[in-house]
Design a protein around this motif. Sequence first.
Motif, PDB file in Angstrom:
ATOM      1  N   VAL A   1       1.068  -1.906   0.101  1.00  0.00           N
ATOM      2  CA  VAL A   1       0.234   0.090   0.272  1.00  0.00           C
ATOM      3  C   VAL A   1       0.905   1.385   0.173  1.00  0.00           C
ATOM      4  O   VAL A   1       1.304   1.250   0.821  1.00  0.00           O
ATOM      5  N   ASP A   2       0.329   2.765  -0.674  1.00  0.00           N
ATOM      6  CA  ASP A   2       0.934   3.517  -0.583  1.00  0.00           C
ATOM      7  C   ASP A   2       1.029   4.142   0.653  1.00  0.00           C
ATOM      8  O   ASP A   2       0.267   4.179   1.071  1.00  0.00           O
ATOM      9  N   LEU A   3       2.109   4.657   1.057  1.00  0.00           N
ATOM     10  CA  LEU A   3       2.503   5.105   2.629  1.00  0.00           C
ATOM     11  C   LEU A   3       1.494   6.209   2.627  1.00  0.00           C
ATOM     12  O   LEU A   3       1.028   5.804   4.147  1.00  0.00           O
ATOM     13  N   ASP A   4       1.632   6.582   1.851  1.00  0.00           N
ATOM     14  CA  ASP A   4       0.354   8.797   2.277  1.00  0.00           C
ATOM     15  C   ASP A   4      -0.981   7.871   2.583  1.00  0.00           C
ATOM     16  O   ASP A   4      -1.392   8.531   3.506  1.00  0.00           O
ATOM     17  N   GLU A   5      -1.262   6.735   2.178  1.00  0.00           N
ATOM     18  CA  GLU A   5      -2.469   6.914   2.543  1.00  0.00           C
ATOM     19  C   GLU A   5      -2.660   5.917   3.779  1.00  0.00           C
ATOM     20  O   GLU A   5      -3.945   5.961   4.770  1.00  0.00           O
ATOM     21  N   LEU A   6      -1.679   5.458   5.078  1.00  0.00           N
ATOM     22  CA  LEU A   6      -1.910   4.388   5.667  1.00  0.00           C
ATOM     23  C   LEU A   6      -2.247   5.065   7.248  1.00  0.00           C
ATOM     24  O   LEU A   6      -3.400   4.662   7.645  1.00  0.00           O
ATOM     25  N   VAL A   7      -1.279   7.148   6.891  1.00  0.00           N
ATOM     26  CA  VAL A   7      -2.443   7.305   7.925  1.00  0.00           C
ATOM     27  C   VAL A   7      -3.533   7.624   7.735  1.00  0.00           C
ATOM     28  O   VAL A   7      -4.766   7.231   8.998  1.00  0.00           O
ATOM     29  N   GLU A   8      -4.496   8.253   7.060  1.00  0.00           N
ATOM     30  CA  GLU A   8      -5.306   8.229   6.704  1.00  0.00           C
ATOM     31  C   GLU A   8      -6.159   6.772   7.157  1.00  0.00           C
ATOM     32  O   GLU A   8      -7.253   6.951   8.190  1.00  0.00           O
ATOM     33  N   ARG A   9      -5.589   6.196   6.743  1.00  0.00           N
ATOM     34  CA  ARG A   9      -6.771   4.983   7.123  1.00  0.00           C
ATOM     35  C   ARG A   9      -7.146   3.949   8.845  1.00  0.00           C
ATOM     36  O   ARG A   9      -8.273   4.386   8.942  1.00  0.00           O
ATOM     37  N   ALA A  10      -5.774   4.350   9.468  1.00  0.00           N
ATOM     38  CA  ALA A  10      -4.779   3.789  10.826  1.00  0.00           C
ATOM     39  C   ALA A  10      -6.621   5.171  11.117  1.00  0.00           C
ATOM     40  O   ALA A  10      -7.100   4.557  12.260  1.00  0.00           O
ATOM     41  N   VAL A  11      -5.674   6.371  11.236  1.00  0.00           N
ATOM     42  CA  VAL A  11      -7.063   7.126  12.488  1.00  0.00           C
ATOM     43  C   VAL A  11      -8.120   6.814  11.689  1.00  0.00           C
ATOM     44  O   VAL A  11      -8.739   7.504  12.259  1.00  0.00           O
ATOM     45  N   GLY A  12      -8.822   6.491  10.835  1.00  0.00           N
ATOM     46  CA  GLY A  12      -9.976   6.563  10.379  1.00  0.00           C
ATOM     47  C   GLY A  12     -10.799   5.182  10.906  1.00  0.00           C
ATOM     48  O   GLY A  12     -12.377   4.979  11.071  1.00  0.00           O
ATOM     49  N   ARG A  13      -9.726   4.261  11.557  1.00  0.00           N
ATOM     50  CA  ARG A  13     -10.523   3.046  11.537  1.00  0.00           C
ATOM     51  C   ARG A  13     -11.343   3.087  13.314  1.00  0.00           C
ATOM     52  O   ARG A  13     -10.992   3.578  14.055  1.00  0.00           O
ATOM     53  N   ARG A  14     -11.631   2.177  12.605  1.00  0.00           N
ATOM     54  CA  ARG A  14     -12.891   1.775  14.002  1.00  0.00           C
ATOM     55  C   ARG A  14     -13.068   0.203  14.660  1.00  0.00           C
ATOM     56  O   ARG A  14     -13.178  -0.614  13.069  1.00  0.00           O
ATOM     57  N   THR A  15     -13.303  -0.028  16.259  1.00  0.00           N
ATOM     58  CA  THR A  15     -12.628  -1.930  16.537  1.00  0.00           C
ATOM     59  C   THR A  15     -14.225  -1.668  17.073  1.00  0.00           C
ATOM     60  O   THR A  15     -14.476  -0.634  17.853  1.00  0.00           O
ATOM     61  N   CYS A  16     -13.957  -2.985  16.548  1.00  0.00           N
ATOM     62  CA  CYS A  16     -15.471  -3.415  17.587  1.00  0.00           C
ATOM     63  C   CYS A  16     -14.459  -4.224  18.943  1.00  0.00           C
ATOM     64  O   CYS A  16     -13.734  -5.134  18.747  1.00  0.00           O
ATOM     65  N   LEU A  17     -14.115  -3.534  20.481  1.00  0.00           N
ATOM     66  CA  LEU A  17     -13.539  -4.673  21.314  1.00  0.00           C
ATOM     67  C   LEU A  17     -13.864  -5.558  21.687  1.00  0.00           C
ATOM     68  O   LEU A  17     -13.225  -6.807  22.099  1.00  0.00           O
ATOM     69  N   LYS A  18     -15.668  -6.520  20.897  1.00  0.00           N
ATOM     70  CA  LYS A  18     -15.990  -7.639  21.879  1.00  0.00           C
ATOM     71  C   LYS A  18     -16.066  -8.314  20.974  1.00  0.00           C
ATOM     72  O   LYS A  18     -14.920  -9.206  20.776  1.00  0.00           O
ATOM     73  N   CYS A  19     -15.947  -7.710  19.165  1.00  0.00           N
ATOM     74  CA  CYS A  19     -15.671  -9.233  17.607  1.00  0.00           C
ATOM     75  C   CYS A  19     -14.608  -8.851  17.475  1.00  0.00           C
ATOM     76  O   CYS A  19     -14.673  -9.858  16.792  1.00  0.00           O
ATOM     77  N   GLY A  20     -13.749  -7.746  17.638  1.00  0.00           N
ATOM     78  CA  GLY A  20     -13.033  -7.356  16.250  1.00  0.00           C
ATOM     79  C   GLY A  20     -12.959  -7.335  15.139  1.00  0.00           C
ATOM     80  O   GLY A  20     -12.359  -7.165  14.516  1.00  0.00           O
ATOM     81  N   ALA A  21     -14.239  -6.995  14.956  1.00  0.00           N
ATOM     82  CA  ALA A  21     -15.233  -6.432  13.722  1.00  0.00           C
ATOM     83  C   ALA A  21     -14.120  -4.412  13.479  1.00  0.00           C
ATOM     84  O   ALA A  21     -13.732  -4.164  14.341  1.00  0.00           O
ATOM     85  N   VAL A  22     -13.699  -4.315  12.693  1.00  0.00           N
ATOM     86  CA  VAL A  22     -12.720  -3.391  11.734  1.00  0.00           C
ATOM     87  C   VAL A  22     -14.165  -2.469  10.634  1.00  0.00           C
ATOM     88  O   VAL A  22     -14.170  -3.042   9.987  1.00  0.00           O
ATOM     89  N   TYR A  23     -13.824  -1.248  11.018  1.00  0.00           N
ATOM     90  CA  TYR A  23     -14.386  -0.287   9.910  1.00  0.00           C
ATOM     91  C   TYR A  23     -13.346   0.206   9.785  1.00  0.00           C
ATOM     92  O   TYR A  23     -12.892   0.626  10.520  1.00  0.00           O
ATOM     93  N   HIS A  24     -14.103   1.546   8.803  1.00  0.00           N
ATOM     94  CA  HIS A  24     -13.797   2.917   8.460  1.00  0.00           C
ATOM     95  C   HIS A  24     -14.604   3.585   8.410  1.00  0.00           C
ATOM     96  O   HIS A  24     -15.409   3.439   7.764  1.00  0.00           O
ATOM     97  N   VAL A  25     -14.247   5.037   9.131  1.00  0.00           N
ATOM     98  CA  VAL A  25     -15.261   6.245   8.830  1.00  0.00           C
ATOM     99  C   VAL A  25     -15.698   6.368   7.230  1.00  0.00           C
ATOM    100  O   VAL A  25     -16.817   7.146   7.486  1.00  0.00           O
ATOM    101  N   LYS A  26     -14.532   6.031   6.598  1.00  0.00           N
ATOM    102  CA  LYS A  26     -15.016   6.672   5.652  1.00  0.00           C
ATOM    103  C   LYS A  26     -15.245   5.545   4.481  1.00  0.00           C
ATOM    104  O   LYS A  26     -15.960   5.261   3.368  1.00  0.00           O
ATOM    105  N   PHE A  27     -14.189   4.737   4.469  1.00  0.00           N
ATOM    106  CA  PHE A  27     -13.802   4.120   3.317  1.00  0.00           C
ATOM    107  C   PHE A  27     -15.012   2.658   3.461  1.00  0.00           C
ATOM    108  O   PHE A  27     -14.887   1.719   3.162  1.00  0.00           O
ATOM    109  N   ASN A  28     -15.235   2.660   4.842  1.00  0.00           N
ATOM    110  CA  ASN A  28     -16.115   0.792   5.382  1.00  0.00           C
ATOM    111  C   ASN A  28     -16.772   1.325   6.494  1.00  0.00           C
ATOM    112  O   ASN A  28     -16.695   1.027   8.025  1.00  0.00           O
ATOM    113  N   PRO A  29     -17.658   2.249   6.189  1.00  0.00           N
ATOM    114  CA  PRO A  29     -18.622   2.479   7.802  1.00  0.00           C
ATOM    115  C   PRO A  29     -20.007   1.977   7.744  1.00  0.00           C
ATOM    116  O   PRO A  29     -19.924   1.125   8.060  1.00  0.00           O
TER     117      PRO A  29
END
Length: 221
Positions: free
Chosen positions: A110-138
């Motif tokens: 992955v292009d490194l510039d994309e990574l910070v945006e991806r990480a900072v927008g990531r949201r996680t469920c502490l119970k089941c481990g599901a991962v979302y993204h506020v922009k790419f996978n809400p």
Amino acid sequence: MKLVIFGPPSAGKGTQAQKLAQRYGIPQVATGDLLRKAVAEKTPLGLKVKEYLDKGKLGPDDLIVKVISERVSKPDCKKGYILDGFPRTMGQAKALDKMTEVDLVMNIVVDLDELVERAVGRRTCLKCGAVYHVKFNPPMNEGICENCGLKLIQRDDDKEDTVRNRLKVYHEQTAPLIEYYRQKGKLVDIVGGGGIEVVFAQMVKAISQIKQRASPGHGGL
Ligand code: AMP
């Protein structure tokens, strides 16, 4: 079938590992999830690794190898597993060599510039481990896990400073493993920038190729 997913932080390892687990009926073994759970439950392991996680540093090899070897010896790993976030150092890779022979290492590029945006927008469920993204996978309902209905969190290590530190750690300690597995003929590069399904399709294709190679005409691994 023993698979390893490689890639820098926020390359989409967890998302792809979950999809692969569903498709092939083998568990995702995510070191980061195991460690975060231990921290949340304040187990002896959790108390030992909390500081590393908070700072985005790698935990000690001996401890991490023990966590993984215990996890993969459970009955649900008999048919295989997907390692997500392990190995991350040469010491861990050598320990894994002693434990088992992996079938395929998929390296998400992955292009490194994309990574910070991806990480900072990531949201996680502490119970089941599901991962979302506020922009790419809400999630369907903002801030709420679709599986559990719980409030999603931003992991402390997805905050910007820590993400930058994790990227540095990745380049220093984990990136050299790419060549290690490439030389063994185990590594395939996966183009990570094209959306979740596009990345997944490349992985499924790579897996079907190794299955065919392992056992032509017999349904493979
Ligand atoms: P992850 O969720 O895979 O990004 O991992 C989150 C954090 O857990 C990392 O920043 C490390 O502090 C720790 N961690 C995860 N996997 C490993 C590993 N294989 N070796 C050492 N530390 C790890």
